[in-house]
Design a protein around this motif. Structure first.
Motif, PDB file in Angstrom:
ATOM      1  N   THR A 449     -33.832 -16.905  46.522  1.00  0.00           N
ATOM      2  CA  THR A 449     -34.088 -17.847  47.605  1.00  0.00           C
ATOM      3  C   THR A 449     -33.484 -19.210  47.296  1.00  0.00           C
ATOM      4  OG1 THR A 449     -36.151 -16.664  47.864  1.00  0.00           O
ATOM      5  CG2 THR A 449     -35.880 -18.666  49.148  1.00  0.00           C
ATOM      6  N   LEU A 450     -33.561 -19.634  46.040  1.00  0.00           N
ATOM      7  CA  LEU A 450     -32.937 -20.891  45.658  1.00  0.00           C
ATOM      8  C   LEU A 450     -31.429 -20.850  45.889  1.00  0.00           C
ATOM      9  CD1 LEU A 450     -34.763 -21.752  42.328  1.00  0.00           C
ATOM     10  CD2 LEU A 450     -34.666 -23.202  44.341  1.00  0.00           C
ATOM     11  N   LEU A 451     -30.829 -19.688  45.670  1.00  0.00           N
ATOM     12  CA  LEU A 451     -29.379 -19.553  45.758  1.00  0.00           C
ATOM     13  C   LEU A 451     -28.892 -19.087  47.117  1.00  0.00           C
ATOM     14  CD1 LEU A 451     -28.918 -17.821  42.312  1.00  0.00           C
ATOM     15  CD2 LEU A 451     -27.996 -20.059  42.921  1.00  0.00           C
ATOM     16  N   ARG A 452     -29.822 -18.897  48.056  1.00  0.00           N
ATOM     17  CA  ARG A 452     -29.497 -18.186  49.282  1.00  0.00           C
ATOM     18  C   ARG A 452     -28.337 -18.809  50.060  1.00  0.00           C
ATOM     19  NH1 ARG A 452     -34.483 -18.040  52.682  1.00  0.00           N
ATOM     20  NH2 ARG A 452     -33.716 -19.969  53.550  1.00  0.00           N
ATOM     21  N   ASP A 453     -28.344 -20.135  50.175  1.00  0.00           N
ATOM     22  CA  ASP A 453     -27.326 -20.783  51.006  1.00  0.00           C
ATOM     23  C   ASP A 453     -26.159 -21.326  50.193  1.00  0.00           C
ATOM     24  OD1 ASP A 453     -28.883 -20.293  53.229  1.00  0.00           O
ATOM     25  OD2 ASP A 453     -29.968 -22.180  53.031  1.00  0.00           O
ATOM     26  N   SER A 454     -26.167 -21.105  48.885  1.00  0.00           N
ATOM     27  CA  SER A 454     -25.101 -21.676  48.063  1.00  0.00           C
ATOM     28  C   SER A 454     -24.137 -20.586  47.608  1.00  0.00           C
ATOM     29  CB  SER A 454     -25.710 -22.369  46.840  1.00  0.00           C
ATOM     30  OG  SER A 454     -26.467 -21.432  46.080  1.00  0.00           O
ATOM     31  N   GLU A 455     -22.963 -21.005  47.258  1.00  0.00           N
ATOM     32  CA  GLU A 455     -21.977 -20.061  46.749  1.00  0.00           C
ATOM     33  C   GLU A 455     -22.362 -19.660  45.333  1.00  0.00           C
ATOM     34  OE1 GLU A 455     -17.178 -19.869  45.837  1.00  0.00           O
ATOM     35  OE2 GLU A 455     -18.034 -21.439  47.105  1.00  0.00           O
ATOM     36  N   LYS A 456     -22.489 -18.388  45.088  1.00  0.00           N
ATOM     37  CA  LYS A 456     -22.946 -17.917  43.791  1.00  0.00           C
ATOM     38  C   LYS A 456     -21.832 -18.090  42.759  1.00  0.00           C
ATOM     39  CE  LYS A 456     -26.242 -14.664  45.740  1.00  0.00           C
ATOM     40  NZ  LYS A 456     -26.062 -15.187  47.090  1.00  0.00           N
ATOM     41  N   PRO A 457     -22.128 -18.749  41.634  1.00  0.00           N
ATOM     42  CA  PRO A 457     -21.109 -18.935  40.600  1.00  0.00           C
ATOM     43  C   PRO A 457     -20.825 -17.625  39.882  1.00  0.00           C
ATOM     44  CG  PRO A 457     -23.234 -19.732  39.845  1.00  0.00           C
ATOM     45  CD  PRO A 457     -23.414 -19.340  41.283  1.00  0.00           C
ATOM     46  N   PRO A 458     -19.726 -17.540  39.168  1.00  0.00           N
ATOM     47  CA  PRO A 458     -19.439 -16.312  38.421  1.00  0.00           C
ATOM     48  C   PRO A 458     -20.486 -16.087  37.334  1.00  0.00           C
ATOM     49  CG  PRO A 458     -17.904 -18.063  37.829  1.00  0.00           C
ATOM     50  CD  PRO A 458     -18.673 -18.550  39.017  1.00  0.00           C
ATOM     51  N   PHE A 459     -20.690 -14.846  36.992  1.00  0.00           N
ATOM     52  CA  PHE A 459     -21.657 -14.487  35.955  1.00  0.00           C
ATOM     53  C   PHE A 459     -20.998 -14.702  34.597  1.00  0.00           C
ATOM     54  CE2 PHE A 459     -23.492 -11.117  33.183  1.00  0.00           C
ATOM     55  CZ  PHE A 459     -24.794 -11.605  33.128  1.00  0.00           C
ATOM     56  N   ALA A 460     -21.377 -15.778  33.907  1.00  0.00           N
ATOM     57  CA  ALA A 460     -20.740 -16.132  32.635  1.00  0.00           C
ATOM     58  C   ALA A 460     -21.780 -16.693  31.679  1.00  0.00           C
ATOM     59  CB  ALA A 460     -19.619 -17.139  32.882  1.00  0.00           C
ATOM     60  N   PRO A 461     -22.711 -15.863  31.207  1.00  0.00           N
ATOM     61  CA  PRO A 461     -23.794 -16.375  30.358  1.00  0.00           C
ATOM     62  C   PRO A 461     -23.308 -16.950  29.027  1.00  0.00           C
ATOM     63  CG  PRO A 461     -23.810 -13.971  30.423  1.00  0.00           C
ATOM     64  CD  PRO A 461     -22.848 -14.424  31.470  1.00  0.00           C
ATOM     65  N   VAL A 462     -22.339 -16.311  28.386  1.00  0.00           N
ATOM     66  CA  VAL A 462     -21.848 -16.803  27.105  1.00  0.00           C
ATOM     67  C   VAL A 462     -21.183 -18.163  27.286  1.00  0.00           C
ATOM     68  CG1 VAL A 462     -20.214 -16.361  25.233  1.00  0.00           C
ATOM     69  CG2 VAL A 462     -21.616 -14.490  26.135  1.00  0.00           C
ATOM     70  N   GLN A 463     -20.430 -18.303  28.360  1.00  0.00           N
ATOM     71  CA  GLN A 463     -19.783 -19.587  28.635  1.00  0.00           C
ATOM     72  C   GLN A 463     -20.827 -20.680  28.866  1.00  0.00           C
ATOM     73  OE1 GLN A 463     -17.128 -19.498  31.973  1.00  0.00           O
ATOM     74  NE2 GLN A 463     -16.487 -21.617  31.752  1.00  0.00           N
ATOM     75  N   ALA A 464     -21.925 -20.354  29.571  1.00  0.00           N
ATOM     76  CA  ALA A 464     -22.983 -21.340  29.806  1.00  0.00           C
ATOM     77  C   ALA A 464     -23.606 -21.778  28.484  1.00  0.00           C
ATOM     78  CB  ALA A 464     -24.042 -20.750  30.726  1.00  0.00           C
ATOM     79  N   ALA A 465     -23.851 -20.832  27.582  1.00  0.00           N
ATOM     80  CA  ALA A 465     -24.412 -21.177  26.277  1.00  0.00           C
ATOM     81  C   ALA A 465     -23.447 -22.072  25.495  1.00  0.00           C
ATOM     82  CB  ALA A 465     -24.720 -19.901  25.491  1.00  0.00           C
ATOM     83  N   ARG A 466     -22.151 -21.780  25.597  1.00  0.00           N
ATOM     84  CA  ARG A 466     -21.144 -22.569  24.862  1.00  0.00           C
ATOM     85  C   ARG A 466     -21.051 -23.983  25.419  1.00  0.00           C
ATOM     86  NH1 ARG A 466     -16.885 -19.359  25.679  1.00  0.00           N
ATOM     87  NH2 ARG A 466     -17.447 -18.060  23.883  1.00  0.00           N
TER      88      ARG A 466
END
Length: 794
Positions: A449-466
């Protein structure tokens, strides 16, 4: 003496006989009033019995024959008895004004003819205006026949305007019930619950227990759609008691069946089986084939979940045979048949049946069909087919999300309904040695619901941690086992944790310790939770900064308050800087935060007492003054009578980087988006906040329970914190429980002091909390510093 005693006895017998005779001489007016009242209160069986008695005693009088006959017809129609229409035609007309109008009311209801009800209203306007409120309620019901919910509300409100509440409280209750049902049919389940609360209060005052049992059915159903099975079952159980007391078998078996369904949703299959059997027992007594078939279908489903294949097949075969003779939708019985085939190894037969159901427009059915097909493929080792079908189930969920995007509450419930399928898919991917893909599936359920109206970013968990120089801990609590994904710059690993119920129990017990102010470094529960939830990640961690993606009960406790024993007992906050995010997708792609010298603040609060429940906060002025010093001229202060909801909603929020409220707050368990900041002359609700865009670096809600007290599957804490994130804030600091205003003032001053030195918000909050922890007074206990949580970006 004997003669006198005999005479006295004879006189007593004569007097007694006279009294009995008087009791039996009920007038037609009295009996009619009793029958009408029974019907109005929803005691349909009693109303029918009294109507038959009236027809028998006073049927020679054409007026009373018609009036009692109409009550009988109405009672039969409420019981969905096909004899109602035939009896309507057989009952003679007397010309009595009330009977004429009530005949039209009955005919309109039995034949589902809104024009006849309109004719009844025109006649009542001229001859018996006192019946117009009751007619308006019937006309509201007629609007449901064409799914016109604006029409429902129009006639329900007309009934409320016309009714005499003191003389017709049942009409008043039913009118509110119609509005509640319209909200439920629109899938506005939170609104429906609030409306039913009010409607049921009036039904209780009116002693309308028959009406109350039906309201409890819809009330519980609304909770089920919000993912709150415990509240749903409590409502259903109360409804069962009332329905059994009134002899309403249809309501009783329906309520029992719903308890069984709720238990299945909770994966409490033994409980589900018990209530499914009770529902079947009542259905057999009710002697309605289609209801017996439905009860058998539910019973078979419970047996399947328990692995009782033969018992399930016996019940399901009987259900299918009844559907063939009595009609009704047999789709779920066919799904049961396929699942039984799969359970017994007849997978080819199962797939043939499932293929015929897969295109159903019934989304819950389609989820189950696709999940069952995926599980069969997985069991056969057909990995690509299993993955394709699991993805199809998730796509079905996405379709449902689009269809219901106007209703936040339904989206919450929708996530609850998909959790089990997602868990099966996650288990499948982990068995295939694909922890990153399993994490991706878990993430698809989070913060939709938080993301419903926004463009979903790419799935990049390792990059987020870095990028954030952090270790990300993503939790997944499930009935059989729970999971923890540990994400670092080096990769993703997964740790198996105990079942969700075991973790939940420990969390609740430790939270109780904290709230009772008894929690200390000696807490065995605090230490045990640390060993279960945090210690497995530490050997993989690459920094002291952690981003937590919680699940379930993890949303109601601060992991910083857990007790580490190495090298000595201490709270984890002394080792780690912790922030929370509802989902990986809500961790921003860049680590920067706007320099504090560019910050512009809006400070609101320090309002006068808003009634006895919300007294003035004695430290509010001091807190605002301390915070304002950190911003200087780059600060707008709105306090006292000027601090109204309108002042926030009309502010130029595009220029504001920091918003800070110093006010009471409420956390609504029934309707989380009605959690509110208490301002002057009104409340600023979560629902209003979500509709008012902002781009603040930080919103701080220095109030009680601001984080929200209900956690929906996939959404995290629902309340003011969720609302501000939904509106566009990058971070929110909120509290998880009622806090001391002196401690709050200290934490907030310390946090802004650190922010003014350009500390990152998570680090600033940690410094302020540690300052309180090391204060060497009572405020060193977790109760005072642990509730403050930073949500969103680190």
């Amino acid at each position: 003496m004997k003669t006198r005693a005999i005479v006295t006895l004879l006189l007593l017998l004569v007097a007694s006989a006279f009294t009995v005779a008087r009791k039996q001489r009920v007038t037609p007016e009295e009996l009619y009033a009793e029958a009408r009242l029974a019907f109005d209160r929803g005691y349909i069986n009693d109303a029918l019995s009294l109507a038959r008695k009236g027809q028998e005693r006073f049927g020679k009088n054409l007026k009373w024959q018609e009036l009692f006959g109409i009550i009988a017809i109405e009672a039969l129609s409420r019981q969905r008895d096909p004899r109602a229409e035939a009896e309507l035609d057989r009952t003679p007309s007397s010309g009595n004004p009330e009977a004429t109008i009530r005949r039209l009311m009955a005919r309109g209801y039995v034949l589902r003819n809104a024009e006849v009800l309109e004719e009844a209203d025109r006649l009542a306007t001229r001859q018996m205006p006192s019946l117009r409120a009751e007619i308006a309620v019937r006309r509201a019901v007629a609007c449901f026949w064409k799914d016109d919910y604006d029409c429902v509300e129009r006639f329900a409100n007309q009934a409320l305007a016309l009714v005499d509440r003191s003389r017709e409280p049942y009409v008043f209750a039913n009118a509110h019930g119609n509005v509640a049902l319209a909200a439920m049919r629109r899938r506005h389940y939170q609104e429906a619950i609030e409306r039913y609360d009010r409607s049921m209060r009036f039904a209780h005052v009116a002693l309308a227990k028959g009406t109350l049992s039906r309201m409890l059915l819809n009330y519980g159903w609304s909770f089920m759609q919000l993912g709150d099975a415990d509240e749903a079952k409590a409502a259903f159980r109360k409804g069962v008691e009332i329905a059994r007391e009134q002899g309403d078998r249809l309501a009783e078996l329906t309520l029992l069946g719903n308890i069984s369904s709720a238990a299945i949703a909770q994966q409490r299959f033994d409980e589900a089986l018990s209530f499914a059997q009770r529902s079947l027992d009542v259905a057999r007594k009710y002697e309605k084939a289609v209801h017996t078939a439905l009860a058998l279908t539910n019973l078979a489903q419970a047996q399947i979940e328990l692995g009782h294949a033969e018992a399930a097949r016996k019940a399901n075969d009987e259900a299918l045979a009844l559907y063939e003779t009595a009609g009704g939708d047999k789709s779920y019985a066919l799904l049961n048949a396929a699942r039984i085939d799969a359970l017994t190894g007849a997978r080819d037969a199962a797939m043939v049946t499932l293929a015929g159901l897969e295109k159903s427009k019934d989304l819950p059915l389609r989820w189950n069909v696709q999940a069952t097909m995926a599980n069969i493929y997985a069991a056969e080792g057909r990995v690509p087919d299993a993955e394709r079908m699991y993805e199809a189930a998730l796509d079905t969920g996405d379709d449902a999300s689009v269809m219901t995007q106007s209703s936040e509450s339904y989206l919450f419930a929708f996530e609850s309904n998909l959790i089990r399928t997602n868990d099966q898919y996650i288990e499948f991917l982990l068995r295939a040695g694909r922890p990153l893909d399993a994490l991706h599936v878990a993430e698809r359920t989070r913060a939709r619901t938080l993301l419903r109206d926004s463009e979903k970013p790419p799935f990049a968990p390792v990059q987020a941690a870095r990028i954030h120089h952090a270790t990300i801990l993503s939790y997944w609590l499930a009935p059989k086992r729970s999971l923890l994904w540990v994400i670092t710059a080096d990769g993703v690993s997964v740790v198996t944790l105990p079942p969700g119920a075991a973790i939940d129990g420990l969390i609740d017990a430790y939270r109780d310790e904290i709230l009772s102010r008894t929690a200390s470094l000696d807490s065995a529960r605090g230490a045990r939770l640390f060993q279960l939830l945090v210690a497995p990640a530490l050997q993989r961690a690459r920094s002291s900064r952690f981003i937590i993606i919680p699940d379930g009960h993890l949303n109601v406790i601060s992991l910083e308050s857990l007790v580490s024993g190495d090298p000595r007992p201490h709270y984890w906050i002394e080792d780690a800087t912790v922030s929370y995010a509802p989902a990986l997708a809500l961790i921003p792609p860049a680590a920067e935060h706007r320099p504090f010298r560019e910050a512009h603040a809006l400070l609101m609060g320090n309002v006068p007492a808003q009634g006895a429940q919300f007294p003035a906060l004695p430290y509010a002025r001091l807190e605002i003054e301390r915070i304002a010093r950190h911003f200087g001229e780059r600060c707008r202060i709105v306090t006292g009578d000027d601090a109204t909801p309108a002042a926030y909603l009309t502010a130029d929020l595009r220029r504001v980087s920091h918003v800070h409220f110093v006010a009471h707050g409420t956390a609504s368990m029934r309707s989380p988006l009605e959690s509110s900041v208490i301002l002057s002359r009104g409340t600023l609700s979560g629902r209003e906040i979500t509709r008012t865009p902002l781009s603040a670096e930080l919103v701080t809600v220095s109030s009680c329970n601001s984080a929200g007290r209900r956690s929906y599957a996939g959404e995290g804490p629902v309340g003011l914190a969720w609302a501000f994130l939904r509106a566009g804030a990058r971070r929110v600091v909120a509290s998880q429980w009622d806090v001391s205003d002196t401690a709050t003032a200290s934490v907030m001053d310390g946090m802004y002091r650190a922010l003014a030195t350009d500390r990152a918000p998570a680090e600033a909050l940690r410094e302020a909390k540690i300052e309180l922890l090391r204060s060497q007074n009572k405020q060193a206990r977790p109760f005072y510093w642990a509730p403050f949580i930073l949500y969103g970006a680190p």
